[in-house]
Design a protein around this motif. Structure first.
Motif, mmCIF file in Angstrom:
data_model
loop_
_atom_site.group_PDB
_atom_site.id
_atom_site.type_symbol
_atom_site.label_atom_id
_atom_site.label_comp_id
_atom_site.label_asym_id
_atom_site.label_seq_id
_atom_site.Cartn_x
_atom_site.Cartn_y
_atom_site.Cartn_z
ATOM 1 N N ILE A 111 1.235 -6.410 2.626
ATOM 2 C CA ILE A 111 -0.018 -6.992 3.122
ATOM 3 C C ILE A 111 -0.222 -8.589 2.282
ATOM 4 O O ILE A 111 -0.421 -8.521 1.020
ATOM 5 C CB ILE A 111 -1.284 -6.203 3.019
ATOM 6 N N VAL A 165 -6.775 7.751 5.741
ATOM 7 C CA VAL A 165 -7.057 6.184 5.645
ATOM 8 C C VAL A 165 -8.440 6.224 4.876
ATOM 9 O O VAL A 165 -9.054 5.087 4.847
ATOM 10 C CB VAL A 165 -7.108 5.380 6.793
ATOM 11 N N LEU A 204 -0.397 4.219 0.384
ATOM 12 C CA LEU A 204 -0.967 5.607 0.812
ATOM 13 C C LEU A 204 -0.636 6.398 1.833
ATOM 14 O O LEU A 204 -0.157 7.534 1.936
ATOM 15 C CB LEU A 204 -2.377 5.211 1.325
ATOM 16 N N SER A 205 0.012 5.733 3.028
ATOM 17 C CA SER A 205 0.851 6.497 4.105
ATOM 18 C C SER A 205 2.201 5.748 3.807
ATOM 19 O O SER A 205 2.636 4.709 3.180
ATOM 20 C CB SER A 205 0.303 5.971 5.404
ATOM 21 N N CYS A 230 0.538 -1.238 0.120
ATOM 22 C CA CYS A 230 -0.040 -0.031 -0.052
ATOM 23 C C CYS A 230 0.924 1.358 -0.132
ATOM 24 O O CYS A 230 1.911 1.322 0.692
ATOM 25 C CB CYS A 230 -0.790 -0.119 1.227
ATOM 26 N N GLY A 284 -3.585 -3.974 6.875
ATOM 27 C CA GLY A 284 -2.443 -3.047 6.945
ATOM 28 C C GLY A 284 -2.413 -2.459 8.538
ATOM 29 O O GLY A 284 -3.430 -2.854 9.352
ATOM 30 N N PHE A 285 -1.490 -2.102 8.967
ATOM 31 C CA PHE A 285 -1.396 -1.205 10.390
ATOM 32 C C PHE A 285 -2.634 -0.686 10.804
ATOM 33 O O PHE A 285 -3.078 -0.618 11.863
ATOM 34 C CB PHE A 285 -0.033 -0.189 10.213
ATOM 35 N N CYS A 286 -3.198 0.028 9.721
ATOM 36 C CA CYS A 286 -4.352 1.041 9.908
ATOM 37 C C CYS A 286 -5.645 0.370 10.414
ATOM 38 O O CYS A 286 -6.547 0.758 10.818
ATOM 39 C CB CYS A 286 -4.494 1.942 8.686
ATOM 40 N N MET A 327 -3.469 5.513 10.424
ATOM 41 C CA MET A 327 -2.175 5.259 10.080
ATOM 42 C C MET A 327 -1.128 5.379 11.198
ATOM 43 O O MET A 327 0.086 5.129 10.916
ATOM 44 C CB MET A 327 -1.741 5.784 8.464
ATOM 45 N N ARG A 362 -7.469 -1.197 5.515
ATOM 46 C CA ARG A 362 -6.971 -1.506 4.134
ATOM 47 C C ARG A 362 -6.486 -2.999 4.182
ATOM 48 O O ARG A 362 -5.492 -3.212 5.196
ATOM 49 C CB ARG A 362 -5.970 -0.454 3.753
ATOM 50 N N ARG A 368 4.022 4.234 5.753
ATOM 51 C CA ARG A 368 4.399 2.886 6.422
ATOM 52 C C ARG A 368 4.604 1.862 5.122
ATOM 53 O O ARG A 368 5.181 0.988 5.389
ATOM 54 C CB ARG A 368 3.281 2.460 7.285
ATOM 55 N N ASN A 369 4.009 2.228 4.042
ATOM 56 C CA ASN A 369 4.058 0.977 2.838
ATOM 57 C C ASN A 369 3.883 -0.131 3.250
ATOM 58 O O ASN A 369 4.702 -1.076 2.929
ATOM 59 C CB ASN A 369 5.170 1.427 2.262
ATOM 60 N N CYS A 370 2.555 -0.756 3.946
ATOM 61 C CA CYS A 370 2.606 -2.005 4.458
ATOM 62 C C CYS A 370 2.596 -2.909 3.238
ATOM 63 O O CYS A 370 1.884 -2.608 2.243
ATOM 64 C CB CYS A 370 1.238 -2.208 5.060
HETATM 65 S S1 SF4 Z 1 -1.215 1.886 7.624
HETATM 66 FE FE1 SF4 Z 1 -2.861 1.591 6.294
HETATM 67 S S2 SF4 Z 1 -2.794 3.339 4.856
HETATM 68 FE FE2 SF4 Z 1 -0.789 3.356 5.681
HETATM 69 S S3 SF4 Z 1 0.453 1.938 4.262
HETATM 70 FE FE3 SF4 Z 1 -0.389 0.652 5.804
HETATM 71 S S4 SF4 Z 1 -2.237 -0.292 5.192
HETATM 72 FE FE4 SF4 Z 1 -1.577 1.938 4.018
#
Ligand code: SF4
Length: 478
Positions: free
Chosen positions: A32, A140, A25-26, A23, A38-40, A89, A43, A28-30
């Motif tokens: 998955i 998010v 978006l943030s 991902c 993800g962390f949030c 996030m 997602r 963190r670039n999770c």
């Molecule tokens: S925390 Fe959520 S928004 Fe941020 S990278 Fe991970 S999945 Fe994406």
């Protein structure tokens, strides 16, 4: 059905080998794996594709004022429609919206379902010109915000983004065409603080602020001054120095009072003298507009002309009234630019009457301790359009007219009641028997309370309800 059982295609996806997605978006670039999130927590990977679990899933839409969002220099006093969602996030130890920002604590009873059209229609029908993407954190909710903000923009509405702004450059690039105002929480200039207390990183936040500033957006910054951690002169000096070096002395800056919450409850509210000193430091260093947040009964929430010292905007808590600005946003006395963006007058926005019809039920609330605002949530259970009314009560016997809100059949509407002067003792709301209502005490601005007074009673202190940690857990983060 649980709120996280349905999903929507997500943007900013990178597809990797073995059905893994990344991902973007943030920062963190999770990474998955299929079936995980993800962390949030909002997602996830479903069958090798990145999806959003919270598209259109929101806490209750709420009418507030633009000051709720730490925005003082854009349309003072403007009514906004606040939209918050689920997840975040980051995971700040002091979060006052932790019951919605931390996905594992979200209760289905607090989740409402909206389409982009629902949001825009609600704003227009209630005469609201600004939609605010806020509370837990809008980052998010990217896909739903893009869809709705575009529709809102087409209808002539303004979009406000209130965020901790831990977001990638690519995602900001997608927001820029539709967002007009960025109110960003710059929590500290200390990378270690970010890592330990927010579980994020400072650098991407600074880069993001520079990106929206360079794009010419209206930007305001706020820094929460945490008691004995960041409520010192150095914090204020570091923030001011960065703004002066990288941005502009005219960026409105807010030093905000903290209240104990979430994992930081064993402390006290920020002492006001420390906030006052932070403001002085900002001004001494050269910032033009420095405000205190979550502080009442102080003139340092007002705006004064930096040329002739005339009062330009009077504020009390979440209320504001223009007293000395010309239509350009300059001092009407000496003509100096006060760096305001003003909106045209909006005469038809609120209807008032002197007395409501007989036979309505009246609910009242008295302000107490640090509770100086509340959300009223009303549901019209009838098949007719009905009116409800609200007004302020004052200790000096001043009587205000009732403000009128019309509710469509089956409509649920939530709005803020905020103390507007030192003499105000509390609000009252009048409604017909077909309307059910709940009042929620609000702890500081941009707080979305999930438990109503009817459920837990009046809180007689200034510390928010203790966390009740759910035992339900989501699948493990990759
Ligand atoms: S925390 Fe959520 S928004 Fe941020 S990278 Fe991970 S999945 Fe994406």
């Amino acid at each position: 059905m649980n709120w996280n059982q349905t999903f929507h295609p997500a943007r900013l996806e990178e597809r990797l080998e073995n059905n893994v997605v990344r991902c973007h978006l943030s920062p963190r670039n999770c990474r998955i794996r299929d079936g995980q999130h993800g962390f949030c927590g909002v997602r996830a990977n479903r069958g090798g594709r990145l999806v959003s679990l919270n598209y259109g899933k929101s806490v209750h839409a709420t009418e507030e004022t633009i000051e709720t969002e730490a925005v003082n220099h854009f349309g003072p006093g403007e009514r906004i429609l606040s939209m918050g969602n689920i997840g975040c996030m980051m995971n700040c130890s002091y979060c006052h919206n932790w019951k919605t920002s931390q996905a594992r604590y979200v209760s289905d009873k607090d989740v409402y379902y909206y389409s982009p059209e629902d949001v825009v229609d609600m704003a227009i029908r209630h005469g609201i010109r600004v939609i605010s993407w806020t509370y837990n954190d809008p980052v998010v909710w990217h896909e739903f915000i893009l869809d709705t903000a575009k529709l809102a923009q087409e209808q002539g509405l303004i979009n406000l983004y209130k965020s901790a702004f831990y977001i990638t450059e690519e995602a900001i690039g997608e927001l820029l065409p539709v967002i007009d105002i960025f109110s960003i929480s710059l929590k500290s200039m200390d990378p270690e603080y970010y890592r330990k207390i927010t579980k994020g990183r400072l650098e991407p936040v600074l880069d993001g602020i520079k990106q929206v500033y360079k794009a010419g957006k209206h930007v305001e910054l706020s820094t929460l001054m945490i008691t004995d951690i960041s409520d010192n002169e150095k914090s204020a000096r570091d923030v001011a120095e960065w703004i002066l070096e990288e941005l502009d002395p005219n960026i409105p800056t807010h030093f905000v009072r903290f209240h104990p919450d979430y994992k930081m409850r064993d402390t006290v509210r920020t002492p006001i003298p420390r906030l006052m000193r932070a403001r002085e430091v900002g001004l001494e260093m050269g910032l033009e507009h420095v405000y205190l947040g979550n502080v009442y009964d102080t003139k340092w929430s007002n705006t004064y002309c930096n040329g002739c010292s005339a009062e330009l905007v009077t504020r009390y808590g979440l209320n504001a009234r223009i007293t000395g600005l010309d239509p350009r946003g300059h001092c009407s006395g000496c003509g100096r630019d006060a760096h305001f963006k003003l909106l045209p007058k909006h005469e038809s926005a609120i209807t008032t009457i002197d007395e409501p019809l007989d036979g309505l039920e009246v609910k009242s609330l008295e302000w107490h301790g640090d509770i100086r605002s509340a959300h009223a949530q009303l549901l019209n259970k009838s098949s007719e359009t009905v009116s409800i009314y609200h007004r302020r009560r004052h200790s000096d016997c001043e009587v205000e007219p009732w403000k009128v809100i019309n509710l469509l059949p089956s409509e649920s509407y939530r709005f803020i009641l905020a103390k507007g002067s030192a003499t105000e003792i509390g609000p009252e709301v009048a409604m017909p028997a077909v309307v059910t209502s709940n009042l929620h005490e609000v702890f500081d601005r941009a707080h979305f309370p999930t438990i109503s007074i009817e459920e837990e009673g009046i809180q007689m202190n200034d510390i928010s309800p203790l966390p009740i940690f759910s035992t339900r857990t989501l699948p493990v983060v990759s």
